[in-house]
Design an enzyme around this catalytic site. Structure first.
Site: not given
Length: 290
Positions: A139-140, A143, A221
Site C-alpha cells: 500500500h505504501e 503511494h 487511499e
C-alpha cells in the site's frame, strides 16, 4: 496519515512565516497582479519546502532507526519485501524507518519516487501477520509509485494560493473602506489591524482548504489499496484492513488520530478532516474490483 500530518504542519509553518513578512512589507497591496503573483509564490513555497523536508521531518519527529543493516530475521524479511516490491514497481528502494509506537501504523513520504521513506511502527510489526504486513508495505509502495506526495504539493500549493489571495484581497478592500485606500498607509496600527484581520481569514479559509486536501487524500487511499492488491493480491489487502479494524481508536483526544491508517472517526464533521476513508468503505471498494 502521518505523512499528511507532517506535510500540513510544515506547510502551515512556512506559509505563516512568509505571510508575516509579505504583509508587513506591504508588497501585496499595490496591484492585483502583484497580489496574484505573491500569493502564488507564497502558496507554493510552503508546499515545496514541506516536500523537500518531508523525510528529514519524519525521521527526526518519529525517532526510531533507519534500517540500513538488518540484524534479525524480521528486519531481514522487511528489507527483502520492500526491495522486491520496489523492483516490481520500478522504483528505487525506499529507506525503511522502524519507530517505537504501540499504534498500528505505517506511512510513506519523500520528495519523489526514487527518494522516499517508508515508516513502520513496532505496534504494526508485532500485531500483524507477515502477509498483512506485506499488504501494508505494498500500500505504501503504491503511494510512492503513484507520486502522491508530489500531487499533494500541487494541490496544496493551489489551495494555499487561493487562501492567501482571497484573504489579502478582502483585507485590503475592507481596510480601504474603513481607513481610506490612500490614507495613513504606513501607519503601524493599520498594519497590525490588517495583519489580525488577514490572519483570521486565512485560518477560516485554511480550514475550508484543509477539507479539500483531506478529500483528495481519501481518494488516493483507494488507489493505494488497489495498487497493493495488484502487488500482493486482493485477499491479503482485505485481510490487512480487517486486522487494522481491530485497532481503530474508539475514543481519542489525540489530534493525530484522524490521520491514522485505521482511522474511523464517526461524526460527520470529523470525517471531513480524515485523511483516510473508513475501513468498511475501503474493503467495499476492493470487493467491487475484479
Amino acid at each position: 496519515m502521518i505523512r499528511i500530518a507532517f506535510f500540513i504542519i510544515t506547510n502551515l509553518a512556512v506559509v505563516c512565516a512568509l505571510s508575516l513578512f509579505l504583509l508587513f512589507t506591504h508588497m501585496s497591496s499595490h496591484s492585483i497582479y502583484v497580489l496574484v503573483f505573491s500569493s502564488m509564490i507564497l502558496g507554493f513555497t510552503g508546499s515545496i519546502i514541506s516536500l523537500l523536508m518531508s523525510k528529514w521531518i519524519a525521521i527526526n519527529s518519529m525517532g526510531g532507526k533507519i534500517l540500513k543493516y538488518p540484524i534479525n530475521e524480521i528486519e531481514k524479511w522487511l528489507t527483502n519485501k520492500i526491495k522486491q516490491q520496489s523492483e516490481l514497481i520500478g522504483i528505487k528502494t525506499p529507506q525503511i524507518l522502524i519507530y517505537d509506537s504501540n499504534d498500528v501504523n505505517a506511512f510513506a513520504t519523500g520528495p519523489n519516487r526514487n527518494s522516499s521513506l517508508i515508516g513502520l511502527s513496532t505496534g504494526l510489526i508485532k500485531n500483524m501477520k507477515s502477509s498483512e504486513i506485506e499488504a501494508v508495505i505494498a500500500h505504501e509502495i503504491s503511494h510512492i509509485s503513484n507520486g502522491d506526495m508530489v500531487t499533494m504539493v500541487l494541490l496544496q500549493g493551489i489551495v494555499n494560493t487561493f487562501v492567501i489571495f482571497i484573504s489579502r484581497f478582502i483585507t485590503h478592500l475592507v481596510s480601504g473602506l474603513i481607513y481610506g485606500f490612500n490614507k495613513s498607509e504606513n501607519s503601524t496600527l493599520i498594519k497590525v489591524m490588517s495583519y489580525i484581520m488577514c490572519t483570521t481569514m486565512e485560518i477560516i479559509f485554511g480550514i475550508l482548504a484543509t477539507i479539500i486536501t483531506m478529500w483528495f487524500s481519501r481518494k488516493r487511499e483507494f488507489y493505494a489499496d488497489e495498487g497493493s492488491s495488484k502487488i500482493v493480491g486482493k485477499e491479503k489487502m482485505i485481510a490487512a484492513l480487517i486486522r487494522l479494524k481491530k485497532f481503530v481508536p474508539q475514543k481519542s483526544n489525540n489530534l493525530m488520530s484522524a490521520f491514522y491508517i485505521n482511522g474511523d472517526m464517526k461524526s460527520i464533521f470529523s470525517k471531513l478532516f480524515m485523511s483516510h476513508p473508513s475501513i468498511e468503505r475501503r474493503i467495499s471498494n476492493l470487493n467491487k474490483k475484479k
